[in-house]
Motif scaffolding. Structure first.
Motif, PDB file in Angstrom:
ATOM      1  N   HIS A  32     -44.794  58.099  96.226  1.00 49.68           N
ATOM      2  CA  HIS A  32     -45.091  57.949  94.797  1.00 49.68           C
ATOM      3  C   HIS A  32     -45.933  56.695  94.545  1.00 49.68           C
ATOM      4  O   HIS A  32     -45.677  55.646  95.139  1.00 49.68           O
ATOM      5  N   PHE A  33     -46.938  56.829  93.692  1.00 50.41           N
ATOM      6  CA  PHE A  33     -47.763  55.693  93.287  1.00 50.41           C
ATOM      7  C   PHE A  33     -47.676  55.532  91.781  1.00 50.41           C
ATOM      8  O   PHE A  33     -47.799  56.512  91.043  1.00 50.41           O
ATOM      9  N   SER A  34     -47.474  54.300  91.336  1.00 49.37           N
ATOM     10  CA  SER A  34     -47.524  53.961  89.910  1.00 49.37           C
ATOM     11  C   SER A  34     -48.887  53.337  89.647  1.00 49.37           C
ATOM     12  O   SER A  34     -49.371  52.544  90.457  1.00 49.37           O
ATOM     13  N   VAL A 105     -49.210  47.223  96.094  1.00 49.67           N
ATOM     14  CA  VAL A 105     -48.087  46.295  96.228  1.00 49.67           C
ATOM     15  C   VAL A 105     -47.173  46.855  97.320  1.00 49.67           C
ATOM     16  O   VAL A 105     -47.009  48.075  97.428  1.00 49.67           O
ATOM     17  N   PRO A 106     -46.588  46.005  98.180  1.00 45.84           N
ATOM     18  CA  PRO A 106     -45.696  46.520  99.228  1.00 45.84           C
ATOM     19  C   PRO A 106     -44.656  47.488  98.655  1.00 45.84           C
ATOM     20  O   PRO A 106     -44.088  47.252  97.598  1.00 45.84           O
ATOM     21  N   PHE A 120     -43.319  53.322 107.266  1.00 44.80           N
ATOM     22  CA  PHE A 120     -44.530  53.893 106.681  1.00 44.80           C
ATOM     23  C   PHE A 120     -45.676  52.944 106.974  1.00 44.80           C
ATOM     24  O   PHE A 120     -45.739  51.840 106.438  1.00 44.80           O
ATOM     25  N   GLU A 121     -46.569  53.355 107.858  1.00 44.02           N
ATOM     26  CA  GLU A 121     -47.771  52.581 108.185  1.00 44.02           C
ATOM     27  C   GLU A 121     -48.827  53.018 107.174  1.00 44.02           C
ATOM     28  O   GLU A 121     -49.538  53.983 107.399  1.00 44.02           O
ATOM     29  N   CYS A 122     -48.912  52.298 106.067  1.00 42.69           N
ATOM     30  CA  CYS A 122     -49.668  52.787 104.913  1.00 42.69           C
ATOM     31  C   CYS A 122     -50.831  51.864 104.565  1.00 42.69           C
ATOM     32  O   CYS A 122     -51.559  51.428 105.433  1.00 42.69           O
ATOM     33  N   LEU A 123     -50.985  51.564 103.306  1.00 43.07           N
ATOM     34  CA  LEU A 123     -52.102  50.735 102.860  1.00 43.07           C
ATOM     35  C   LEU A 123     -51.653  49.420 102.242  1.00 43.07           C
ATOM     36  O   LEU A 123     -52.504  48.605 101.881  1.00 43.07           O
ATOM     37  N   ILE A 160     -40.596  56.767  98.381  1.00 46.08           N
ATOM     38  CA  ILE A 160     -41.300  55.541  98.754  1.00 46.08           C
ATOM     39  C   ILE A 160     -42.280  55.257  97.622  1.00 46.08           C
ATOM     40  O   ILE A 160     -43.165  56.064  97.350  1.00 46.08           O
ATOM     41  N   ASP A 161     -42.076  54.140  96.968  1.00 41.18           N
ATOM     42  CA  ASP A 161     -42.833  53.826  95.755  1.00 41.18           C
ATOM     43  C   ASP A 161     -43.794  52.661  95.987  1.00 41.18           C
ATOM     44  O   ASP A 161     -43.407  51.634  96.525  1.00 41.18           O
ATOM     45  N   HIS A 162     -45.050  52.881  95.599  1.00 38.34           N
ATOM     46  CA  HIS A 162     -46.077  51.842  95.636  1.00 38.34           C
ATOM     47  C   HIS A 162     -46.592  51.625  94.221  1.00 38.34           C
ATOM     48  O   HIS A 162     -46.663  52.569  93.449  1.00 38.34           O
ATOM     49  N   GLN A 163     -46.997  50.420  93.938  1.00 38.92           N
ATOM     50  CA  GLN A 163     -47.749  50.167  92.713  1.00 38.92           C
ATOM     51  C   GLN A 163     -49.206  50.003  93.136  1.00 38.92           C
ATOM     52  O   GLN A 163     -49.528  49.195  93.995  1.00 38.92           O
ATOM     53  N   PHE A 164     -50.078  50.802  92.534  1.00 34.75           N
ATOM     54  CA  PHE A 164     -51.510  50.798  92.821  1.00 34.75           C
ATOM     55  C   PHE A 164     -52.165  49.881  91.793  1.00 34.75           C
ATOM     56  O   PHE A 164     -51.987  50.067  90.591  1.00 34.75           O
TER      57      PHE A 164
END
Length: 194
Positions: A32-34, A105-106, A120-123, A160-164
């Motif tokens: 999930h991305f916010s 954001v992590p 999670f090897e992400c961005l 798994i939540d990220h803030q974009f």
């Protein structure tokens, strides 16, 4: 009496002497991305199997058809029993007329108990990314689930939540230049040679 208990246990999918997790169980992981005040969005795509081990490959291209991507996939990934990793791509299309800069954001896991069993090897790695106007940006990523992690055994789903976060070009030049990621450019899409 013991025979009745055994029949009841089998009818509920349990095997005497083992935990209920011995049954085939699926773990659903939602990515999930916010977003806040940005037209950019992240989509997930399957990756061509030849690029399964190209983790962290980050590219910009004007033609998504040249990328080693297959079909768009759901942001909910299912791990069947015995499956421990998935490779896919995060894709951003900049359909605007200006270059955009962003970072993530992590991430956090919900519930937190799933944190130790997932990698999670992400961005979200302390870099700012750039996507030119009318280009696509993609990064090949991997999500690993540790099947024997005791916390994951008791969960059926994790988010798994990220803030974009989008940042201005001025802020990149003043504050973030040292963490601006130099991604590859798909030169085949542009017909250029280096």
């Amino acid at each position: 009496m013991l025979l009745r208990i055994a029949i009841l246990a089998i009818s509920f999918g349990l095997v005497l002497g083992t935990s209920s997790h011995s049954d085939a169980k699926t773990l659903n992981v939602k990515i999930h991305f916010s977003y806040d005040k940005t037209p950019l969005r992240i989509e997930l795509y399957d990756v061509n199997p030849l690029f399964k081990y190209s983790i962290a490959k980050t590219v910009i291209t004007s033609d998504i058809k040249t990328a080693p991507l297959q079909k768009k996939i759901s942001s909910s990934l299912s791990f069947a029993k015995g499956e421990d990793e998935k490779t896919f791509a995060l894709v951003v299309h900049n359909s605007t007329d200006q270059t955009r800069y962003f970072f993530a954001v992590p991430h956090t896991n919900h519930p937190g108990a799933g944190s130790m069993g997932l990698l999670f090897e992400c961005l979200c790695n302390h870099h700012v990314y750039k996507v030119p106007a009318h280009y696509y940006w993609y990064r090949i990523v991997r999500l690993k689930a540790e099947p024997d992690d005791p916390n994951l055994k008791n969960l059926s789903s994790v988010t798994i939540d990220h803030q974009f976060v989008e940042v201005s070009e001025a802020d990149v030049k003043k504050k973030y230049l040292s963490v601006l990621y130099e991604q590859d450019e798909d030169i085949k899409a542009e017909g250029k040679s280096k």
